[in-house]
Design a protein around this motif. Structure first.
Motif, short mmCIF file in Angstrom:
data_model
loop_
_atom_site.label_atom_id
_atom_site.label_comp_id
_atom_site.label_asym_id
_atom_site.label_seq_id
_atom_site.Cartn_x
_atom_site.Cartn_y
_atom_site.Cartn_z
N CYS A 1 22.46 -6.81 -16.53
CA CYS A 1 22.51 -5.52 -17.12
C CYS A 1 21.31 -4.89 -17.67
CB CYS A 1 23.20 -5.72 -18.76
SG CYS A 1 25.02 -6.42 -18.51
N LEU B 1 22.17 1.91 -10.50
CA LEU B 1 21.47 0.61 -10.18
C LEU B 1 22.10 -0.54 -10.43
CD1 LEU B 1 17.98 1.89 -11.80
CD2 LEU B 1 18.70 2.07 -9.71
N THR B 2 23.41 -0.34 -11.09
CA THR B 2 24.17 -1.87 -11.18
C THR B 2 25.73 -1.33 -10.74
OG1 THR B 2 24.47 -1.10 -13.44
CG2 THR B 2 22.72 -2.72 -13.13
N GLY B 3 26.23 -2.58 -10.43
CA GLY B 3 27.67 -2.00 -10.02
C GLY B 3 27.98 -2.38 -8.68
N ALA B 4 29.21 -2.36 -8.37
CA ALA B 4 29.60 -2.61 -6.93
C ALA B 4 29.20 -1.69 -5.92
CB ALA B 4 31.06 -2.42 -6.60
N SER C 1 25.99 -0.07 -5.89
CA SER C 1 24.56 0.43 -6.34
C SER C 1 23.65 0.19 -5.31
CB SER C 1 24.34 -0.65 -7.64
OG SER C 1 24.39 -1.82 -7.29
N VAL C 2 24.11 -0.53 -4.04
CA VAL C 2 22.95 -0.57 -3.13
C VAL C 2 22.22 0.82 -2.67
CG1 VAL C 2 24.78 -0.32 -1.36
CG2 VAL C 2 22.42 -1.53 -0.95
N ASN D 1 19.93 1.53 -5.50
CA ASN D 1 18.80 0.77 -5.57
C ASN D 1 17.75 1.16 -4.54
OD1 ASN D 1 18.78 -1.06 -7.89
ND2 ASN D 1 20.72 -1.45 -6.98
N GLU D 2 18.28 1.54 -2.99
CA GLU D 2 17.65 1.88 -2.10
C GLU D 2 16.85 3.22 -2.30
OE1 GLU D 2 19.43 1.40 1.80
OE2 GLU D 2 19.37 -0.86 1.32
N GLN E 1 31.67 -11.09 -13.67
CA GLN E 1 31.13 -9.90 -12.96
C GLN E 1 29.58 -9.62 -12.72
OE1 GLN E 1 32.85 -5.95 -13.27
NE2 GLN E 1 34.76 -6.69 -13.43
N ASN E 2 28.87 -9.47 -14.10
CA ASN E 2 27.50 -9.20 -14.19
C ASN E 2 26.64 -10.32 -13.50
OD1 ASN E 2 27.45 -6.45 -15.07
ND2 ASN E 2 28.05 -7.30 -17.11
N GLN F 1 26.68 -10.44 -9.93
CA GLN F 1 25.59 -9.48 -9.42
C GLN F 1 24.18 -10.07 -9.60
OE1 GLN F 1 26.32 -5.10 -10.55
NE2 GLN F 1 23.92 -4.93 -10.64
N SER G 1 24.37 -10.49 -5.25
CA SER G 1 24.02 -9.10 -4.87
C SER G 1 24.86 -8.04 -5.39
CB SER G 1 23.97 -9.05 -3.40
OG SER G 1 24.26 -7.86 -2.92
N SER G 2 24.53 -6.71 -5.43
CA SER G 2 25.71 -5.64 -5.60
C SER G 2 26.17 -5.09 -4.51
CB SER G 2 24.77 -4.50 -6.54
OG SER G 2 23.45 -3.99 -5.82
N LYS G 3 25.49 -5.66 -3.37
CA LYS G 3 25.89 -5.20 -2.03
C LYS G 3 27.33 -5.67 -1.58
CE LYS G 3 21.30 -5.02 -0.42
NZ LYS G 3 20.24 -5.57 0.54
N VAL G 4 27.94 -5.15 -0.61
CA VAL G 4 29.26 -5.78 -0.12
C VAL G 4 28.59 -6.93 0.79
CG1 VAL G 4 31.28 -5.38 0.87
CG2 VAL G 4 30.54 -3.65 -0.46
N TYR H 1 32.42 -8.31 -3.10
CA TYR H 1 31.52 -7.65 -3.70
C TYR H 1 32.01 -8.04 -5.40
CZ TYR H 1 35.67 -4.78 -2.95
OH TYR H 1 36.84 -4.59 -2.80
N VAL H 2 31.11 -7.65 -6.05
CA VAL H 2 31.45 -8.11 -7.48
C VAL H 2 32.73 -7.67 -8.33
CG1 VAL H 2 28.82 -8.59 -8.15
CG2 VAL H 2 29.76 -6.00 -8.32
N THR H 3 33.18 -6.63 -7.86
CA THR H 3 34.60 -6.13 -8.49
C THR H 3 35.65 -6.53 -7.73
OG1 THR H 3 34.25 -3.99 -7.54
CG2 THR H 3 33.42 -4.08 -9.78
#
Lengths: 420, 293
Positions: A22, A62-65, A67-68, A71-72, B109-110, B113, B117-120, B216-218
């Motif tokens: 977070c 910047l966070t979450g599924a 967010s890539v 962030n980039e 979830q957090n 991440q 990663s937050s990426k798939v 992925y996270v979700t």
């Protein structure tokens, strides 16, 4: 007792992880980038030296599924800010970035935009999520703060917001180009798949309308929600209809899994996408599955710096790799670079860092962007007016669509056993 | 006809994933009388663990699967000991347990991440072939794996709960914990094991669907709520009910999406949940966990 200790340690670890995750959530990350010594004398480009700082506000996911991309974008902003500051900043003013995390939520974007305005930022860049710009844009425009959006939907640029500009593509314009690509290939039937986010939905709407005008029959239109993971029903429907091609306005984490499921479900035809196939999406879909995904887009994404044949893009990618040690996986790096170059040019022409002066200078801006010329003299506040047509041919490579039709289309038909 | 076959197979595969999650819900309820909403996110953690063992550490798939189940078991066990048991010892209202599991789901979830990663993330396919033909339609081989795994888990769990000493003691502990303790049953340990097994089952779902959907996270958040709906449909607390409810939900929502509209898919799933709660709260298998009063 040991069990209690272990449990306590486990919980403590979980809490730390949660806090770390977070960390960007709504928090401020103020970056004062390194400034070249002696820059108070003015930039190399001859801008007026005013000294001081230029507070550049930005809101990004910047966070979450998904967010890539955020962030980039954030990485590229830091890179651009360093690059510009080393050459004197905006009219001699050092750029300082203030970034807030939207967490992918339009509601949060409204809040963080209000915080940026409270902090008296000089200009704002963000977000790559169009829904967030649509939510936050009104208050930024009303505050008279110059803003450049990074999203690609047509919706927020259709608003009467004279302080809001864009140096990325407009999906609605690209939909026009995509319909032209279908016509060029001789397709008369298509299936549409769209997400429910602003950019995906609005682009699919425009595309469907344009297909109607062009006499291309939409056999089925399927949609999915952002939390969906399984697309088997949509795939079955498309396979049953067997359109000559499929148009996808998927984004974020969905495009790779969707393409994979569609191919595994038995559809081998050409796929058109609102966005260029990203390397990470091609990897998730499987390189063979990702083949024959076409898009109209100013630029393409490369597997590595060496495979890039565009000298300007190559230079930017090299800067990114040198700084972060890895290739960007999405094309937002180009969006942010173009955006910052346009903003820099506007401040030079304005000779001032005031929002009203920058807005007034925008029609005179002419920048050679990474995907072609960026100009703002037509009153649309859009920079890109041209695009390029591509098709992914595997192994990280895209090819000009017209060239592919002329040279490889027959081979594709033989390989897939399809008539189209 | 071809479309119907494809929808049935893919619907059953999706239902198989729901079933694995539903079974976790039912197992925990059956053995401890508690409800959790962390199963979906444990599935996500399972997918990331599988990704780590299989793709990053390049362990054989079966080893990765067993390690994922083992780590998930420990996570589930510690979750019960570190959070649930602490709250139970305070004699809090059951709703606090539910709220705690919701909080834990966000922490998972957090945490995922932060660690990964937050990426798939790409999860390599386990099979050499990308798709297999079943009754003339192409399906993902992992889909068949999900259907098979949920059936095997259901049978094993049933035997575990009814034919083994520990399973019997789990059910005894759930029925009357004080009486069970007076008979020498370690209720706390049993409950911890139950939560561990439920987490292990969810993790199996995660490692199986990784190659289909990416990781992925979700990933598990929506699947978790669908799994809950499946458990209610089947009869909350019933192993067979969890299996059948999950499969039925996956099948029905896929058919609705295929033949009516993909936009109605989730709406339909939750309307079914509401209908069951109103009309048949005990579910298809008439489990008395949720009763009409």
């Amino acid at each position: 007792m040991k069990l209690r200790k272990a449990a306590a340690l486990f919980l403590a670890a979980l809490m730390l992880l949660s806090l770390a995750a977070c960390g960007g959530g709504g928090g401020k990350d103020e970056t004062t980038d390194a400034v070249a010594e002696g820059e108070t004398g003015g930039g190399e480009e001859g801008g007026e030296s005013t000294g001081g700082t230029f507070k550049l506000g930005t809101f990004l996911q910047l966070t979450g599924a998904n967010s890539v991309a955020g962030n980039e974008s954030n990485n590229t902003l830091d890179m651009c800010i360093d690059y510009i500051n080393e050459q004197g900043g905006f009219n001699g003013a050092t750029i300082e970035k203030i970034v807030y995390d939207t967490q992918g939520s339009p509601e949060e974007a409204v809040k963080v935009a209000a915080r940026l305005l409270e902090e008296d930022v000089d200009a704002i860049v963000g977000s790559v999520n169009s829904a967030e710009i649509l939510a936050a844009g009104q208050q930024i425009n009303d505050a008279g703060v110059f803003m450049m959006g990074l999203g690609t939907a047509n919706t927020w640029m259709a608003e009467d917001w004279p302080y809001v500009f864009r140096a990325t593509v407009n999906n609605a314009n690209l939909a026009t180009n995509t319909v032209a690509m279908l016509e060029e290939a001789g397709y008369t039937t298509v299936a549409i798949v769209n997400g429910q986010d602003d950019a995906s939905l609005s682009t699919a709407d425009v595309f469907e309308e344009l297909c109607g005008e062009a006499g291309i029959e939409v056999l089925t239109r399927e949609s999915y929600q952002t939390t969906d993971t399984d697309f088997s029903a949509q795939v079955a429907s498309i396979v049953a209809q067997d359109p000559q091609c499929v148009y996808m306005t998927c984004s974020g984490e969905h495009i790779g899994p969707f393409v994979k499921q569609l191919r595994q479900g038995g559809y081998k035809g050409v796929l058109f996408s609102k966005e260029i196939m990203a390397m990470r999406d091609a990897e998730i879909a499987g390189d063979d599955n990702a083949k024959y995904t076409a898009a109209s887009y100013p630029y393409v994404i490369y597997k590595d710096v060496e495979s890039c044949d565009d000298p300007e893009i190559k230079e930017v990618l090299q800067m990114y790799v040198d700084r972060y040690g890895e290739m960007p996986t999405t094309e937002v790096v180009y969006r942010v670079w173009d955006t910052m170059m346009v903003m820099w040019e506007a401040t030079k022409i304005a000779g001032s860092n005031e929002s009203d002066d920058i807005v007034a200078a925008m029609p005179e801006v002419k920048v050679e962007g990474l995907g072609g010329p960026l100009t703002y003299d037509d009153g649309t506040r859009e920079g890109y007016h041209t695009s390029n047509d591509w098709i992914y041919i595997g192994d990280g490579k895209n090819k000009e669509f017209s060239d592919w039709l002329a040279e490889d289309y027959e081979a594709y038909k033989t390989e897939t056993g399809r008539e189209y | 006809m071809r479309m119907l076959i494809q929808l049935i197979i893919t619907g059953l595969a999706l239902g198989g994933v729901y079933s694995l999650i539903s079974m976790g819900y039912s197992l925990i309820y059956k053995a401890s009388g508690l409800m959790t909403f962390a199963q979906g996110d444990i599935l996500t953690v399972g997918a990331f663990l599988g990704l780590t063992f299989y793709r990053f550490l390049k362990l054989p798939y079966i080893v990765a699967l067993l390690l994922t189940m083992a780590v998930a078991f420990i996570i589930g066990f510690l979750l019960e000991k570190g959070v649930i048991r602490k709250l139970l010892n305070k004699n809090v209202n059951a709703i606090y347990i539910v709220l705690a599991t919701i909080a834990v789901s966000y922490i998972f979830q957090n945490g995922a991440q932060a660690i990964w990663s937050s990426k798939v993330e790409y999860f390599p396919s386990v099979f050499s072939t990308d798709s297999v033909a079943v009754l003339g339609v192409n399906v993902q081989p992992e889909s068949l794996l999900c259907i098979g795994a949920s059936m095997i888990c259901m049978i094993l769990l049933h035997f575990f709960m009814t034919k083994t000493r520990i399973g019997t003691s789990m059910r005894a502990a759930a029925m009357d914990s004080m009486a069970a303790e007076s008979c020498g049953i370690n209720v706390s340990l049993n409950t911890g094991i139950t939560w561990g097994i439920a987490a292990g089952i969810a993790a199996i779902g995660g490692i199986f669907i990784g190659p289909m959907y990416g990781v992925y996270v979700t990933l598990g958040s929506k699947l978790g709520t669908k799994g809950f709906a499946g458990a209610v449909m089947g009869g909350y607390g019933n192993m067979y009910g969890a299996m059948v409810g999950g499969l039925l939900l996956g099948l029905l929502e896929t058919l609705v999406a295929g033949y009516i509209s993909s936009e109605l898919r989730n709406l339909f799933a939750y309307i079914i949940l509401i209908i069951f709660l109103f009309v048949k709260p005990t579910g298809i298998f008439n489990e008395q966990a949720i009763q009409d009063v």
